[in-house]
Design an enzyme around this catalytic site. Structure first.
Site, short mmCIF file in Angstrom:
data_model
loop_
_atom_site.label_atom_id
_atom_site.label_comp_id
_atom_site.label_asym_id
_atom_site.label_seq_id
_atom_site.Cartn_x
_atom_site.Cartn_y
_atom_site.Cartn_z
N ASN A 292 0.82 -1.20 0.00
CA ASN A 292 0.00 0.00 0.00
C ASN A 292 0.86 1.26 0.00
OD1 ASN A 292 -2.97 0.04 0.15
ND2 ASN A 292 -2.59 -1.59 1.62
N ASP A 293 1.54 1.45 1.12
CA ASP A 293 2.19 2.73 1.34
C ASP A 293 3.40 2.94 0.44
OD1 ASP A 293 0.31 3.20 3.29
OD2 ASP A 293 1.49 2.15 4.80
N VAL A 294 4.09 1.85 0.09
CA VAL A 294 5.32 2.02 -0.69
C VAL A 294 5.03 2.39 -2.14
CG1 VAL A 294 6.68 0.48 0.77
CG2 VAL A 294 5.51 -0.43 -1.24
N VAL A 295 3.75 2.35 -2.54
CA VAL A 295 3.40 2.76 -3.91
C VAL A 295 2.45 3.95 -3.89
CG1 VAL A 295 3.75 0.48 -4.92
CG2 VAL A 295 1.52 1.06 -3.99
N SER B 30 -0.20 2.33 7.22
CA SER B 30 -0.10 3.68 7.73
C SER B 30 -1.48 4.27 7.96
CB SER B 30 0.65 4.57 6.74
OG SER B 30 -0.15 4.76 5.59
#
Lengths: 464, 110
Positions: free
Chosen positions: A390-393, A431
């Site tokens: 999720n957060d890394v993209v 997050s």
């Protein structure tokens, strides 16, 4: 050190320590390439063996019962832990291992206090204090980290009002005990208070940190465990302990700095553990419709693509889907599709965890690409497949300066011609942030368990 | 090992060792690629089990009181878990890292 009293066996012991130190350094040097890493580990094991044998021969050992009992019991438990743990549970096992190593350092410190505290000079007393504090707080901190990763302790940050003040007061009390003990070595009540507070402090240090930050916590605890061993080296006047402990301390520190960069967190924030971390209000909420895609359509897109990049996240690990993704990749490669894997530095639960999970599924390491290498390739990629990340993209990190993760380097998946996101449901990531990528017109969502989705995709590709 | 008070010369030597190890560690470790960061962490974790040799002395030395031996026994046990477990798991991980040819070969063997 009085060399007149040195016996031949003690020279032998010192020689084994020198050999062990050299072997440890060589082994870490060989860790710089996957082809030599395994041989490097044999060197380190040899070094450890040499140091143990040297100590047993030259260390004035007279009673063997306790030693043999400890070595056998420890070997059995250690070996069992090494073979029984699944690769997805690697982070919590490593945290547990940190706890054991740090506990050993703390116990050696207590023993040193019991046996010859009155003969220790001020420098060694200072080192002993560090050894006790670092050893104890790493023990409990690592246990909490392991508990959080395993899900025994709630993974969300546990925070309460006035936490910073309580933590600072605890740290101050610990430092107070340290200084009092430094000047009054016979004050055993103060010594044991210091030990107790340090155990408590370890818990308080890790409790307020959420699971998402565990990669940083893990490498920080690794660093603390090493520094505790180095402090032991100063107390015992033993160079191999200083060298091995320092190597470990620095490795943990370097990894934490890298992790911080990857998450765009300040290093001070991390050095003080969870201090001052607040749950900020979300400043931006993406809106729109998530477009769902059918399995057959997704398979069609993949089968007729010429370049595909897989972006694995922790969702892949929890679904145990690393084998399924490789099978799909094989299927695509047979059809002439170029397949690459993009690995974000904080994907997984400890630094580099995703690489290990994919290696377990026989993905060759030459197919794994780091963020800097792969980001320029997204614009020329036909399909990017995001699996449980999720957060890394999240493009908000790049585009929205008000976002909580603003500035965090991301995999620029949104630049690919089309994006397929494999996800359980419409929920948010670790997050808790909404991800505008999911609402883009080039993005389509494939809901479901990653493992079954991937397996079905592979079958569908075969029938295209 | 009998010198429990640092003579200035020995203290300075220890600080040299510490500083050089830190510098060397930085040089060596910063060259490890992210691909191998998890094995690196578990390997250095195993190496930090070097506390084992301090534990051995505590568990078996001459003239120590029984509580020290017992502390030493527990320390030997936990440090050994750290060493054996750490090296074991690192090796298990490193065995899995394959280049393309080796990965293909292993698949065929299955």
């Amino acid at each position: 050190m009085n060399f007149a009293t040195y016996s031949p066996s003690m020279y032998f012991m010192e020689a084994t320590y020198l050999i062990a130190s050299i072997l440890f350094i060589l082994s870490l040097k060989m860790m710089s390439h996957p082809d030599t890493a395994r041989r490097g580990m044999f060197l380190a094991e040899g070094g450890m063996f040499a140091a143990v044998v040297g100590t047993l021969i030259g260390g004035h050992i007279i009673s063997w019962t306790w030693i043999i009992a400890g070595l056998s019991l420890g070997s059995i438990i250690g070996a069992w832990m090494a073979v029984s743990v699944p690769m997805t549970a690697m982070p919590q096992r490593t945290a547990l291992s940190h706890a054991f190593g740090a506990l050993a350092a703390a116990l050696v410190g207590i023993g040193e206090f019991l046996v010859n505290i009155n003969e220790l000079g001020p420098v060694k007393r200072g080192a002993l204090g560090f050894e006790i504090i670092l050893g104890a707080l790493t023990t409990t901190g690592s246990l909490i980290a392991a508990g959080k990763l395993q899900g025994i302790v709630p993974g969300r940050p546990i925070q309460f009002k006035g936490q910073n003040i309580v933590n600072l007061a605890t740290a101050a009390a610990m430092a107070g005990c340290f200084f009092y003990f430094w000047f009054n070595p016979e004050a055993s009540a103060v010594f044991y208070s210091m030990l107790g507070i340090a155990f408590l402090f370890g818990v308080m240090l890790v409790i307020p940190i959420g699971s998402a930050d565990m990669p940083v916590v893990m490498s920080l605890l690794n660093s603390y465990a090493g520094l505790a061993a180095a402090a032991t080296g100063f107390v015992l006047g033993n160079n191999v302990l200083i060298i091995a402990g320092t190597l470990d301390g620095f490795s943990g520190f370097i990894l934490s700095v890298l992790m911080c960069k990857a998450m765009n967190r300040s290093i001070t924030n991390v050095l003080f553990g969870g201090f001052g971390s607040v749950i900020a209000e979300e400043t931006h909420s993406a809106g729109g419709v998530m477009r769902e895609i059918s399995l057959d359509d997704a398979a069609m897109q993949l089968a007729f693509a010429s370049r595909v990049i897989f972006v694995p996240g922790y969702g892949l690990a929890t679904a145990q889907a690393q084998h399924a993704v490789r099978e799909l990749a094989d299927m695509l490669e047979e059809r002439g599709v170029t397949v690459k894997y993009a690995i974000h530095p904080v994907a997984g639960r400890m630094p580099g965890h995703m690489n290990v999970l994919l290696a377990e599924a026989n993905v060759p390491y030459s197919a794994l690409y780091e963020m800097e290498q792969i980001n320029p390739e997204f614009p020329s990629t036909d399909v990017a497949v995001v699996i449980g990340a999720n957060d890394v993209v999240n493009p908000d990190a790049r585009d929205n300066p008000k976002s909580l993760i603003a500035g965090m380097p991301i995999l620029e998946v949104d630049r690919a011609r089309s994006v397929i996101v494999l996800k359980r449901g419409q929920g948010r990531g670790f997050s808790g942030l909404e991800n505008p990528l999911f609402f883009k017109s080039c993005t389509s969502m494939l809901y479901g368990d990653a493992k079954s989705s991937l397996t079905h995709l592979a079958q569908a590709v075969q029938h295209v | 090992m009998n010198a429990n008070v640092f003579s200035p010369a020995v203290l300075i030597a220890s600080v040299y060792v510490f500083a050089l190890a830190a510098f060397l560690g930085y040089q060596v470790i910063s060259r490890v690629p992210p691909l191998l960061h998890t094995p690196l962490m578990s390997a250095t974790n195993a190496i930090s089990g070097i506390s084992l040799i301090g534990s051995l002395v505590l568990a078996g030395s001459k003239g120590y009181p029984l509580p020290a031996h017992i502390l030493g026994f527990v320390a030997v046990t936990t440090a050994t878990i750290n060493v054996v477990g750490g090296f074991g798991i690192t090796d298990r991980m490193l065995k899995m890292f394959k280049n393309r040819a080796a990965a293909a070969k292993k698949e065929e063997a299955k």
